[in-house]
Enzyme design. Structure first.
Site, PDB file in Angstrom:
ATOM      1  N   LYS A 193       0.836  -1.207   0.000  1.00 50.59           N
ATOM      2  CA  LYS A 193       0.000   0.000   0.000  1.00 50.59           C
ATOM      3  C   LYS A 193       0.874   1.261   0.000  1.00 50.59           C
ATOM      4  CE  LYS A 193      -1.835   2.674   2.995  1.00 50.59           C
ATOM      5  NZ  LYS A 193      -1.716   3.971   2.300  1.00 50.59           N
ATOM      6  N   GLU A 267      10.155   0.693  10.239  1.00 48.88           N
ATOM      7  CA  GLU A 267      11.180   1.736  10.081  1.00 48.88           C
ATOM      8  C   GLU A 267      10.480   3.062  10.329  1.00 48.88           C
ATOM      9  OE1 GLU A 267      13.050   4.602   8.996  1.00 48.88           O
ATOM     10  OE2 GLU A 267      13.040   3.926   6.915  1.00 48.88           O
ATOM     11  N   CYS A 301      13.502  10.430   7.069  1.00 48.35           N
ATOM     12  CA  CYS A 301      13.511   9.955   8.455  1.00 48.35           C
ATOM     13  C   CYS A 301      14.918   9.996   9.038  1.00 48.35           C
ATOM     14  CB  CYS A 301      12.908   8.563   8.549  1.00 48.35           C
ATOM     15  SG  CYS A 301      13.525   7.471   7.293  1.00 48.35           S
ATOM     16  N   GLU A 398      10.445  15.053  15.817  1.00 53.72           N
ATOM     17  CA  GLU A 398      10.692  14.997  14.377  1.00 53.72           C
ATOM     18  C   GLU A 398       9.758  15.967  13.652  1.00 53.72           C
ATOM     19  OE1 GLU A 398       9.573  11.420  12.160  1.00 53.72           O
ATOM     20  OE2 GLU A 398      11.527  11.518  11.187  1.00 53.72           O
TER      21      GLU A 398
HETATM   22  P1  ADP Z   1       2.694  10.627   7.981  1.00 55.36           P
HETATM   23  O1  ADP Z   1       2.059  10.891   9.326  1.00 55.36           O
HETATM   24  O2  ADP Z   1       4.006  11.240   7.860  1.00 55.36           O
HETATM   25  O3  ADP Z   1       1.769  10.837   6.826  1.00 55.36           O
HETATM   26  P2  ADP Z   1       2.164   7.939   8.367  1.00 55.36           P
HETATM   27  O4  ADP Z   1       2.964   7.125   9.289  1.00 55.36           O
HETATM   28  O5  ADP Z   1       0.823   8.440   8.808  1.00 55.36           O
HETATM   29  O6  ADP Z   1       3.051   9.122   7.943  1.00 55.36           O
HETATM   30  O7  ADP Z   1       1.945   7.210   7.000  1.00 55.36           O
HETATM   31  C1  ADP Z   1       2.775   6.202   6.489  1.00 55.36           C
HETATM   32  C2  ADP Z   1       1.919   5.167   5.813  1.00 55.36           C
HETATM   33  O8  ADP Z   1       1.114   4.512   6.799  1.00 55.36           O
HETATM   34  C3  ADP Z   1       0.941   5.702   4.789  1.00 55.36           C
HETATM   35  O9  ADP Z   1       0.887   4.784   3.712  1.00 55.36           O
HETATM   36  C4  ADP Z   1      -0.372   5.735   5.542  1.00 55.36           C
HETATM   37  O10 ADP Z   1      -1.511   5.634   4.708  1.00 55.36           O
HETATM   38  C5  ADP Z   1      -0.242   4.493   6.402  1.00 55.36           C
HETATM   39  N1  ADP Z   1      -1.079   4.456   7.614  1.00 55.36           N
HETATM   40  C6  ADP Z   1      -1.592   5.485   8.325  1.00 55.36           C
HETATM   41  N2  ADP Z   1      -2.276   5.038   9.397  1.00 55.36           N
HETATM   42  C7  ADP Z   1      -2.201   3.681   9.374  1.00 55.36           C
HETATM   43  C8  ADP Z   1      -2.690   2.619  10.218  1.00 55.36           C
HETATM   44  N3  ADP Z   1      -3.397   2.864  11.315  1.00 55.36           N
HETATM   45  N4  ADP Z   1      -2.385   1.343   9.893  1.00 55.36           N
HETATM   46  C9  ADP Z   1      -1.644   1.074   8.795  1.00 55.36           C
HETATM   47  N5  ADP Z   1      -1.167   2.017   7.972  1.00 55.36           N
HETATM   48  C10 ADP Z   1      -1.433   3.307   8.233  1.00 55.36           C
END
Ligand code: ADP
Length: 489
Positions: A193, A267, A301, A398
């Protein structure tokens, strides 16, 4: 039953990007389906979301929003394909992966342009770093496919099954390559995804996977936001989860995985210390500081977001840094002279601006370069904070933007203590003329990667990952194979 969208997806007419002349050749489709079982399918619930160009705020494309039902379909396709993919001759598996690498190289220009359009990063970076490195990861892991026994002598190696992979928006194609290449080389199948603001290069990669002739279902790409990611992570048919993203979401994922027996690598965030000693080559160090924090708008990161400068050279380094910041060109990501592109999304810009306000409220002195930024789109000038201390939030948290917190130190031990005073432990940098200092510092800073007299250098052969709140497990190199295998005695 969902209708195959293959025809639609490929005959739908190309939408030419409204960007400058140089992008005329870039083809972005008006609409993308989900890549499941070798086909682009319409999502079960018929929902789509927009992906935009953060430099202009213009819509680039509509992308399918995968529901739980779609994720379930993708996992089932991956499970079915696993039977075949895990049993074909390892050398054959390698050939498919080499083919992906080669096609990616052939289409490198298009990949680079789409990466910059969809994500806002300067074309010079997507062209010279992201795309070649992504191809290099496929080449590297293709080579391992038939040598796994040699990687782990005396052990029987078995793939894990279906890998569920969730990636972020800062290096969309490169992160897809980091995830897919080792998983495939080890004989796993994948449901990946991409992030919701940058799905386009992963969908281009789906076309490459198809054109490389991989059996249907070996790679499935489902687009959507957090809920789709959560559906991938939580699906009982997923044997391994690989996630790159924020520490906050990493925690949610770890909780969701507790007790499931799924293998995982996470990560997460970072707040790297970049340490400059007085005996360093100062001009070179200033370039390293600039690269450390302003590369990819600081959406990195492992960015060198905390600078520690030895007191005796602090004034000189900070003045040279300010002079250098004045020369940085902020603007059109598709212009090859641009140094700093657009901030990835309105949401991320809000986060960065919130931290700029916090840093000043906490008493820090903020300095920004005086460059002009475009009216439309999301932009942040290169920024530094001086006069901050260890307890300041801009030093501890961060920011994920082009914002550097600067502190000084007198002794080696003071630099080390300050460097380690963070919940994170992903990366670090040290600048000095003395080899002994490099050895001591790299051994004592608790971080997965430490660069000496350079910063932000990546290579498929070298493992990457964090300590503490920066994550679990390693990706890249030999270590990256371990994450996708079951090793038996
Ligand atoms: P940012 O906050 O910098 O956008 P995220 O950690 O939210 O970074 O996003 C990284 C990835 O994790 C994206 O592909 C996002 O759609 C996905 N994501 C966000 N929330 C969840 C969740 N609860 N479970 C799995 N994947 C998630």
């Amino acid at each position: 039953m969902a209708t195959p969208e293959n025809k639609l997806a490929f005959d739908d007419g190309w939408q030419y990007s409204p960007a400058p002349e140089s992008t005329d050749h870039i083809k972005v489709k008006k609409r993308y389906g989900l890549f499941i079982d070798g086909n682009f399918l319409a999502p079960e619930k018929g929902r789509y979301f927009d992906t935009i160009n953060p430099a202009t705020e213009e819509k680039l494309s509509r992308v399918a929003l995968a529901s739980e039902a779609d994720v379930d379909k993708a996992v089932k396709a991956a499970r079915k394909a696993y039977g075949k993919w895990s049993r074909i001759k390892p050398a054959e598996r390698g050939k498919y992966i080499y083919r992906i690498a080669r096609i990616m190289q052939e289409r490198a220009r298009e990949f680079a342009a789409i990466e910059s359009l969809d994500g806002g990063k300067p074309i010079r970076e997507s062209r010279d770093i992201d795309v070649p490195l992504a191809a290099a990861h496929f080449f590297y892991y293709a080579g391992w496919a038939d040598k796994l026994e040699y990687a782990f002598p005396g052990r029987k190696v078995r793939p894990l099954g279906v890998a569920g992979q969730v990636i972020p928006w800062n290096f969309p194609l490169l992160m897809a390559a980091w995830k897919l290449a080792p998983a495939l080389a080890c004989g796993n199948t994948v449901v990946l995804k991409p992030a919701e603001t940058t799905p386009l290069t992963a969908l281009k990669l789906a076309e490459v996977v198809r054109d490389a002739g991989l059996p249907d279902g070996v790679v499935n790409i489902v687009t959507g936001a957090g809920e789709t990611g959560a559906a991938v992570v939580g699906h009982p048919g997923v044997d391994k989860v690989a996630f790159t993203g924020s520490t906050e979401v990493g925690r949610v994922i770890m909780k969701a995985l507790a007790g499931t027996g799924k293998k995982y690598t996470l990560e997460l965030g970072g707040k790297a210390a970049n340490i400059v000693f007085a005996d360093a080559a100062i001009d070179q160090a200033v370039e390293g500081i600039v690269n450390g924090i302003f590369f990819n708008q600081g959406h990195v990161c492992c960015a060198g977001s905390r600078l520690f400068v030895q007191e005796s050279v602090a004034d000189e380094v900070i003045q040279k840094l300010k002079d250098r910041m004045e020369t940085l060109i902020v603007g059109d990501p598709l212009d090859k002279n641009t140094d700093i592109g657009a901030i990835n999304s309105a949401r991320q810009l809000e986060t960065i601006e919130r931290y700029l306000a916090i840093g000043q409220e906490e008493g820090g002195t903020m300095y920004q370069s005086s460059c002009k930024v475009p009216k439309e789109g999301y932009w942040c000038r290169p920024t530094i904070f001086t006069g901050v201390s260890q307890s300041n939030r801009v030093v501890q948290e961060e920011i994920f933007g082009p914002v550097l917190a600067i502190q000084t130190f007198r002794t080696f031990d003071e630099a080390l203590t300050k460097a380690n005073n963070t919940p994170y432990g992903l990366s670090g940098g040290v600048w000095t003329d003395k080899g002994a200092k490099i050895f001591r510092m790299t051994q004592s800073v608790r971080a997965g990667v430490i660069w000496a007299n350079t910063f932000n250098k990546f290579d498929p052969t070298s493992p990457f990952g964090g300590y503490k709140e920066s994550g679990v497990g390693r990706e890249g190199g030999l270590h990256g194979l371990d994450a996708y295998l079951r090793l038996e005695a």
